[in-house]
Design an enzyme around this catalytic site. Sequence first.
Site, mmCIF file in Angstrom:
data_model
loop_
_atom_site.group_PDB
_atom_site.id
_atom_site.type_symbol
_atom_site.label_atom_id
_atom_site.label_comp_id
_atom_site.label_asym_id
_atom_site.label_seq_id
_atom_site.Cartn_x
_atom_site.Cartn_y
_atom_site.Cartn_z
ATOM 1 N N SER A 153 -35.625 53.608 -22.325
ATOM 2 C CA SER A 153 -35.818 53.271 -23.738
ATOM 3 C C SER A 153 -36.428 54.399 -24.558
ATOM 4 O O SER A 153 -36.398 54.358 -25.783
ATOM 5 C CB SER A 153 -36.733 52.043 -23.862
ATOM 6 O OG SER A 153 -36.125 50.948 -23.207
ATOM 7 N N ASP A 156 -29.581 39.194 -32.432
ATOM 8 C CA ASP A 156 -29.674 39.567 -31.004
ATOM 9 C C ASP A 156 -29.706 38.319 -30.150
ATOM 10 O O ASP A 156 -30.713 37.628 -30.108
ATOM 11 C CB ASP A 156 -30.936 40.408 -30.815
ATOM 12 C CG ASP A 156 -31.203 40.719 -29.336
ATOM 13 O OD1 ASP A 156 -30.337 40.448 -28.487
ATOM 14 O OD2 ASP A 156 -32.307 41.243 -29.050
ATOM 15 N N ASP A 212 -30.066 42.341 -22.539
ATOM 16 C CA ASP A 212 -31.343 42.812 -23.052
ATOM 17 C C ASP A 212 -32.397 42.520 -22.001
ATOM 18 O O ASP A 212 -32.181 41.727 -21.087
ATOM 19 C CB ASP A 212 -31.685 42.087 -24.367
ATOM 20 C CG ASP A 212 -32.821 42.766 -25.094
ATOM 21 O OD1 ASP A 212 -32.527 43.644 -25.935
ATOM 22 O OD2 ASP A 212 -34.000 42.449 -24.799
ATOM 23 N N HIS A 272 -34.097 38.866 -29.291
ATOM 24 C CA HIS A 272 -35.207 39.010 -30.237
ATOM 25 C C HIS A 272 -34.877 38.403 -31.595
ATOM 26 O O HIS A 272 -35.593 38.617 -32.562
ATOM 27 C CB HIS A 272 -35.528 40.491 -30.419
ATOM 28 C CG HIS A 272 -35.842 41.186 -29.111
ATOM 29 N ND1 HIS A 272 -37.061 41.063 -28.473
ATOM 30 C CD2 HIS A 272 -35.079 41.989 -28.313
ATOM 31 C CE1 HIS A 272 -37.048 41.774 -27.343
ATOM 32 N NE2 HIS A 272 -35.837 42.341 -27.213
#
Lengths: 362, 611
Positions: B332, B356, B371, B377
């Site tokens: 990330s 999302d 994810d 999210h």
Amino acid sequence: MNKLFQKIYFDPYIFFSIFLLSMLGLFFLFSASNADTSIVSKQFFYVFVGFIIMILASQPDPDIFRRMSGLFLIFSLLLLSITYLFGPEINGAQRWVRIGPLSFQSSELLKLAVPVFLANFLFDKKLPIQRKEIIISLIIICCCFFIVFRQPDLGTALIIACSGLFVLFLSGLSWSFMGGSFILLIISSPFIWNILLQPFQRQRIATFFNPESDPFGASWNIIQSKVAIGSGGLLGKGFGQGSQTQLNFLPETETDFIFSVIGEEFGFLGVLLLLSIYLFLLLRCFYLALSARDRFCRLVIGGLSLTFAANLIINLCMVVGLLPVVGMPLPFISKGGSSLVSLFLAFGIIVSMGTHKKFLPQ
Amino acid sequence: MIFEERQIEKNNFSSRATLLFGSIILGLIAVLIKVFSLQISGYSDYQLAALKNKNYAVPVQSLRGEIFDRNGKVLVKNQPTFDLITRPNLISDIDSFLDEIEPVIFLSHTDISRYKKLQKEKAFVNKELVLKKDLSDEEIARFNVRSFNFQNAFIAKRYRRITDYPEIFSHVLGYTSRTDDDYESMPEIPKSHWKDAELSYAHGLIKGRIGLEEIYDDYLSGKHGQRVYEINARGQLVQPLSFIEPEKGSDLFTNLDIEAHKSAAKYLGNRKGAVVAIDLESGGINVLYSSPAYSINKLSNGMSDTEFQDLINDLDKPFFNRALQGRYPPASTIKPAIGMYGLSNNIVNWDFEIKDPGFFTLPETGRVFRDWLKGGHGKVDMHKAFLVSSNTYFFSLAYQADIQELSNHLSSLGFGQKVCLDCFGEDQAFVPTPEWKYSMMNAGWVKGDTVNLGVGQGYLVATPMQLANYASLLATKGKYFEPSLVTFGNQKKSIKIWQDDRFDDSDWSKMHEALLGVIESDHGTARSIRGLKEFQVAGKSGTAELVSLDSKEAYQEVRASESLRDHSIIIVFGPMPNPRYAVSVIIENGESGGAIAGPVAIEVLKSLIDE
């Protein structure tokens, strides 16, 4: 004093040039031996004895030498054969005969005996000398040569051969005979190379023609000798300052290679001085030979002084790299009692031959 | 004989004698010419040959320069020790000498056997020989009291290359090792003379190996001196002739920081990983630490074979410099770079939102990319995507990227290339391209590869050094210095500029705001380290997956094997709003980036800022 000089037979030119050479010799030897006083004092003793022998040998009339020459040759050969049978072996060669504490290289005497004997043999022969006489002379020369050569001592053997041949030549050997024998020598050279020469002698000659082939082996001596002489330059490195000599890069500094020491430490000027003295001595001998009272004296002076000259030239050519290495001392300079004493004796005979005058024709 | 005959004979003799004496004179002239050519024409050659014969030059070892940290504290120094040296040529009876000296100096069996083996050879050429290295104070005192008994032995100073921090600077400093000769630095001394070098170091002739010691070897090593001895034909030393003093090497002032290095080592502990910290004002590298490490003191001054074999065979590979050579997926931490790409290529803007659902479905194949948060999210714009590290957002962004352009973009940020100016053995890691995949894997680039790239997984790998460099680019808003361990005083490094017309100052401000939020806001993924410090820090954490899995449950099985656990990664810079330092930390198999690598980064930052 003057009276004494008038009574004895004496040549001041020869005396002083030899005196100069032998004093210089002691001086050079001191440096060449890394300041070994025992070597120098021993050599001094030989020089002293040598001068006495020279003066004594100058006194007898040449006729006495002439009459004694046969005995002299036989005595020398006898001494040599004693050496051959009983002498100690030094460096793989039997050359020495011991008389009490002194040892003497007996072949040195032959250098004198052969020319004196041949002069006696040839002085009354008609010109040109006959084949029979030539052959007898050659047989004597060859015998003496081979006896010394088998010791083995190539250097001295060659000098002995030279001494005889010089007398033969001076007494009037015909040119055609010489030309013929020269051709014979060329033809027989492969035989000489393969059969007569020892392996180490062959190797010396081989390295002479190609010294860089083996810089740490057989040609080490000659390379180091050239470096020593070359690095002396014009003025030399100074007495006792030659690095090649003092640090032992140069071999045999006291004997065969003492000329390299002189070259290194005293330079070109030193060499020039030394060679001038030799030249002066030789020219004086030449004069004495020409002005000698009879044919025998002429032949003896010529034979002995040319033998001395050949000895000198061979040593010089060897150390500067013009000839292969053969064991040959520098006369009057190199360490060694036998050669020194026999040299003094030779010059004593020369002085005797040169200074005794007989004004009446024979 | 009648008179005429005698006259003929005399003339005949005269001419023949003249001929012979003339030849003799010619011989003398030939000798004189030869002597002239040797002494006058050939003088310089032969003089040189005579000098070569007698002069024996040996090198006199120079001392290496010392190495300092950025505060002038010494990192590597030359520490004097004392050796017992003998002159074996003057010792007539070696055995009784050894018997006499044994009560004074402790000698091991190997000392004695080594000495006996070497003494004959050294005695012949009258050279010195070390009997015992590194004497204790007690031994020195005992010897000094009895030194009159040992005329042919003396104590001499020999240096050792020592650091007070042998384990925490191993990779970056490097070590020194013995070498047979230093012929390249002094070609006028023949190779064979180097074994007789006059040594300053107890370990012999040394050369820098790895790290700063190798990179700056020429600078540190100085210039060897020279002593010329006169030798004789047998190679024996006669006397010293001349001496040229050695010149000590230059001291090296680095950007390294001892306290920060100590923090890195302390908080990384015995875990495998790496820390790199860069001073943004100069590009100076303050920390370059790789764990596990090894003792450079031992390597520099003699390590036993078994110790060395243990290091070589250690499964944790202590010799491997993870900070410069470790290839890790950036995970990330790559997201800011992907965001920059999206913004400057107008794929997204700061207001663009996605919904999302917790996964991204590749339209072409229907492949699902998950994810990290099951269920997703919710509504995510770019700011929130950084804060919560939304994979879905960056999957969909990367999906729209052109792989060639994206590769170029990553390269422009320093990925896939060496970024440090003076690091030893830096790896350039790797940015994938379609051509590479085709030639290496014999397969075409697929959209899924680009999507994976969007979250720093897949083929992309980076070194901790590259990540720190990338963090410093982000922290300085594109106006950064190339990192280097040494910055030479007056030689100011030129600033490097990353810029894109479509990525302006307001984009940079928003980027900083978002990265600050990652740590400092209530929703940031790395908020757990918020309370560890008194200043504000921006950054991005990551968790690099070593196995590609579809669910959390599957990972629980993988966890059982430690070497398959995720790597935890973080890049940070601070103090905000005007950052001074950028730090990257990787902890192998550390799992969850922020919580594990985060505290190490913060502690390193704290030590750097506190000074």
